[in-house]
Design a protein around this motif. Structure first.
Motif, PDB file in Angstrom:
ATOM      1  N   GLU A 156       0.816  -1.221   0.000  1.00 16.55           N
ATOM      2  CA  GLU A 156       0.000   0.000   0.000  1.00 16.55           C
ATOM      3  C   GLU A 156       0.850   1.272   0.000  1.00 16.55           C
ATOM      4  O   GLU A 156       0.540   2.234  -0.705  1.00 16.55           O
ATOM      5  CB  GLU A 156      -0.948  -0.010   1.199  1.00 16.55           C
ATOM      6  N   GLN A 157       1.931   1.293   0.759  1.00 13.88           N
ATOM      7  CA  GLN A 157       2.777   2.492   0.799  1.00 13.88           C
ATOM      8  C   GLN A 157       3.528   2.679  -0.517  1.00 13.88           C
ATOM      9  O   GLN A 157       3.650   3.795  -1.022  1.00 13.88           O
ATOM     10  CB  GLN A 157       3.773   2.389   1.951  1.00 13.88           C
ATOM     11  N   ASP A 345       3.262  -6.371   3.710  1.00 18.99           N
ATOM     12  CA  ASP A 345       2.066  -5.831   4.356  1.00 18.99           C
ATOM     13  C   ASP A 345       0.865  -6.715   4.029  1.00 18.99           C
ATOM     14  O   ASP A 345       0.972  -7.710   3.301  1.00 18.99           O
ATOM     15  CB  ASP A 345       1.847  -4.366   3.977  1.00 18.99           C
ATOM     16  N   GLN A 346      -0.293  -6.349   4.556  1.00 20.10           N
ATOM     17  CA  GLN A 346      -1.478  -7.196   4.385  1.00 20.10           C
ATOM     18  C   GLN A 346      -1.888  -7.321   2.921  1.00 20.10           C
ATOM     19  O   GLN A 346      -2.354  -8.369   2.477  1.00 20.10           O
ATOM     20  CB  GLN A 346      -2.645  -6.643   5.221  1.00 20.10           C
ATOM     21  N   ALA A 350      -2.112 -10.820   0.994  1.00 20.91           N
ATOM     22  CA  ALA A 350      -3.375 -11.250   0.382  1.00 20.91           C
ATOM     23  C   ALA A 350      -3.161 -11.674  -1.063  1.00 20.91           C
ATOM     24  O   ALA A 350      -3.733 -12.681  -1.522  1.00 20.91           O
ATOM     25  CB  ALA A 350      -4.404 -10.124   0.457  1.00 20.91           C
ATOM     26  N   LEU A 351      -2.334 -10.925  -1.800  1.00 17.17           N
ATOM     27  CA  LEU A 351      -2.069 -11.294  -3.191  1.00 17.17           C
ATOM     28  C   LEU A 351      -1.263 -12.583  -3.256  1.00 17.17           C
ATOM     29  O   LEU A 351      -1.522 -13.445  -4.110  1.00 17.17           O
ATOM     30  CB  LEU A 351      -1.317 -10.168  -3.904  1.00 17.17           C
ATOM     31  N   MET A 352      -0.303 -12.743  -2.364  1.00 26.35           N
ATOM     32  CA  MET A 352       0.485 -13.974  -2.312  1.00 26.35           C
ATOM     33  C   MET A 352      -0.429 -15.174  -2.090  1.00 26.35           C
ATOM     34  O   MET A 352      -0.297 -16.217  -2.738  1.00 26.35           O
ATOM     35  CB  MET A 352       1.514 -13.871  -1.186  1.00 26.35           C
ATOM     36  N   ARG A 353      -1.373 -15.014  -1.200  1.00 27.49           N
ATOM     37  CA  ARG A 353      -2.327 -16.093  -0.929  1.00 27.49           C
ATOM     38  C   ARG A 353      -3.242 -16.342  -2.114  1.00 27.49           C
ATOM     39  O   ARG A 353      -3.543 -17.484  -2.468  1.00 27.49           O
ATOM     40  CB  ARG A 353      -3.155 -15.728   0.302  1.00 27.49           C
ATOM     41  N   VAL A 370       5.377 -16.853   4.170  1.00 20.52           N
ATOM     42  CA  VAL A 370       5.698 -15.425   4.218  1.00 20.52           C
ATOM     43  C   VAL A 370       7.021 -15.196   4.953  1.00 20.52           C
ATOM     44  O   VAL A 370       7.877 -14.426   4.501  1.00 20.52           O
ATOM     45  CB  VAL A 370       4.565 -14.622   4.892  1.00 20.52           C
ATOM     46  N   SER A 371       7.210 -15.879   6.084  1.00 24.02           N
ATOM     47  CA  SER A 371       8.445 -15.718   6.853  1.00 24.02           C
ATOM     48  C   SER A 371       9.663 -16.140   6.034  1.00 24.02           C
ATOM     49  O   SER A 371      10.692 -15.447   6.019  1.00 24.02           O
ATOM     50  CB  SER A 371       8.375 -16.540   8.146  1.00 24.02           C
TER      51      SER A 371
END
Length: 444
Positions: A156-157, A345-346, A350-353, A370-371
């Protein structure tokens, strides 16, 4: 006075009428862009694309509810598969933006550098020009550019900064090599091999100011873009070419010194006894042989570990080149100091998922992935900054092939990414090794 007021009112009325008509036209095209009628949709998408950012904005406004609903769906515990309606909306958006998964970034990309330059001059913004293998609007572009879409553009940033303060442009350097593994029972795996990507910060005349080679974590990417943008404002004040060249030398020489100081601090803080080399990977020096793909892969740590190593090992005549190196542990310690720069970020999560919903249906599985992803992104970031970008800073400081973005890009791909344009096989067809396949498997 009345005549002047009447004239002003008439002009204002005509301008307002024209604006309203144009706005109405954009809204009409936006409604048709996701039509089930393919010809109607294509015409509307092309019209919105031609309008640039206003066309994208009209589409986003028209489908705001659908976009928000899909994002909520993907954030749910058990996300639903995409509906036919959403597939049409998403496909139309990707075409307007010229970026795959644009619903997560909402960024408009130019694919014509001259149009990007015109937009930069009109807005006073710098150009961020991405060079990649393959195409940004296709699923199977090179691995690093796919990671950009998740870790950077969806952030987002980052997306806010790019949307508000840069004119975006991408250009394909060459097609990306693709591999299909056919299991013979209807199942197939598709992968890409080799290739790297780089972001150039350009002024409105498309002259390079700085460059970010390979994958960076979002925190580092934001910081370095902001720094380059601030430096560009100084370059605009230069009254002559010589004055601009002097500013470039000063800026990039200072950046080399800063990186050397940061390196010493990181080595001490991470307690690394035997520091790894900061020199960019070199190969085949003194020979006419092109670099092997296995060696070129070392210039992009994340993609080779996550996406390419298993397939590349399978077709390699020297797979040991892809084995872990003694210095990898030292790089991992240094990267651990900068892990916050690589956090997803979230929106990125979300896109990765969404890209692998069945694989990451379990939240624990997603968290583990993610980690692991963040750790290798952090390592890629420090390797790129200390090895590749430091070399680019030195080129700028010496004004070596940095006056023209195409010349600089040719040098980057040949000497840093080890995929020179002179090698049509991208290191995947070495001279040595016997395959026992007719014509070595080459098909035309």
């Amino acid at each position: 006075m009345r005549v002047k007021l009447f004239t002003f009112a008439l002009v204002f009325s005509l301008v307002s009428s024209g604006f309203a008509t144009n706005k109405n036209s954009l809204n009409s095209f936006a409604r048709k862009a996701a039509s089930a009628n393919s010809s109607e949709s294509a015409e509307a998408v092309n019209a919105l694309r031609a309008e640039g950012a206003p066309g994208l904005e009209a589409f986003l406004n028209e489908y705001a509810a659908e976009l928000n609903y899909r994002r909520l769906e993907l954030a749910a515990t058990k996300p639903q598969a995409a509906s036919p309606s959403w597939q049409r909306i998403s496909a139309a958006l990707d075409q307007i933006c010229q970026q795959r998964d644009c619903y997560a970034s909402e960024l408009y990309w130019h694919t014509d550098l001259e149009k990007a330059k015109a937009a930069a001059r009109a807005t006073g913004k710098p150009i961020l020009s991405l060079r990649l293998l393959g195409k940004l609007d296709e699923e199977l572009s090179c691995a690093n550019s796919r990671f950009f879409r998740i870790t950077l553009y969806a952030n987002e940033q980052v997306s806010k900064l790019l949307r508000e303060r840069f004119i975006l442009h991408w250009q394909s350097v060459r097609p990306v090599p693709k591999v299909t593994i056919d299991f013979g029972d209807g199942r197939k795996l598709e992968r890409t091999l080799t290739g790297n990507s780089i972001h150039y910060i350009l002024d409105s005349d498309a002259r390079p100011i700085d460059a970010l080679p390979g994958l960076y974590g979002s925190g580092a990417f934001l910081r370095e873009l902001t720094r380059a943008e601030a430096f560009l404002s100084q370059c605009r004040d230069a009254k002559t070419t010589q004055e601009r060249a002097a500013l470039l030398r000063q800026y990039h020489s200072a950046r080399v010194k800063e990186l050397d100081s940061a390196w010493a601090a990181d080595i001490a803080k991470a307690r690394v006894v035997n520091p790894p080399s900061k020199d960019a990977v070199k190969t085949n020096e003194g020979t006419a042989k092109p670099p092997r793909a296995e060696v070129a892969a070392l210039a992009a740590r994340t993609k080779v570990i996550i996406a390419e190593r298993p397939v590349l090992r399978g077709i390699s005549t020297d797979p040991k080149l892809l084995d872990p190196k003694a210095e990898d542990a030292a790089w991992a310690k240094i990267a651990a100091l900068h892990l916050e720069d690589a956090r997803l970020d979230q929106s990125s999560r979300a896109l990765m998922r969404a890209k692998s919903m069945s694989r990451y249906a379990n939240p624990d599985a997603l968290n583990r992935a993610v980690s692991d992803f963040e750790r290798v992104i952090a390592e890629d970031t420090v390797r790129n900054e200390y090895m590749l970008r430091r070399q680019i800073h030195e080129w700028f400081a010496g004004l070596i092939a940095t006056g023209d973005v195409d010349a600089l890009n040719e040098k980057v791909y040949a000497e840093l990414f080890l995929t020179p344009s002179s090698d049509k096989w991208l290191g995947l067809f070495p001279e040595e090794g016997y395959t026992a396949i007719e014509n070595d498997g080459v098909r035309k």
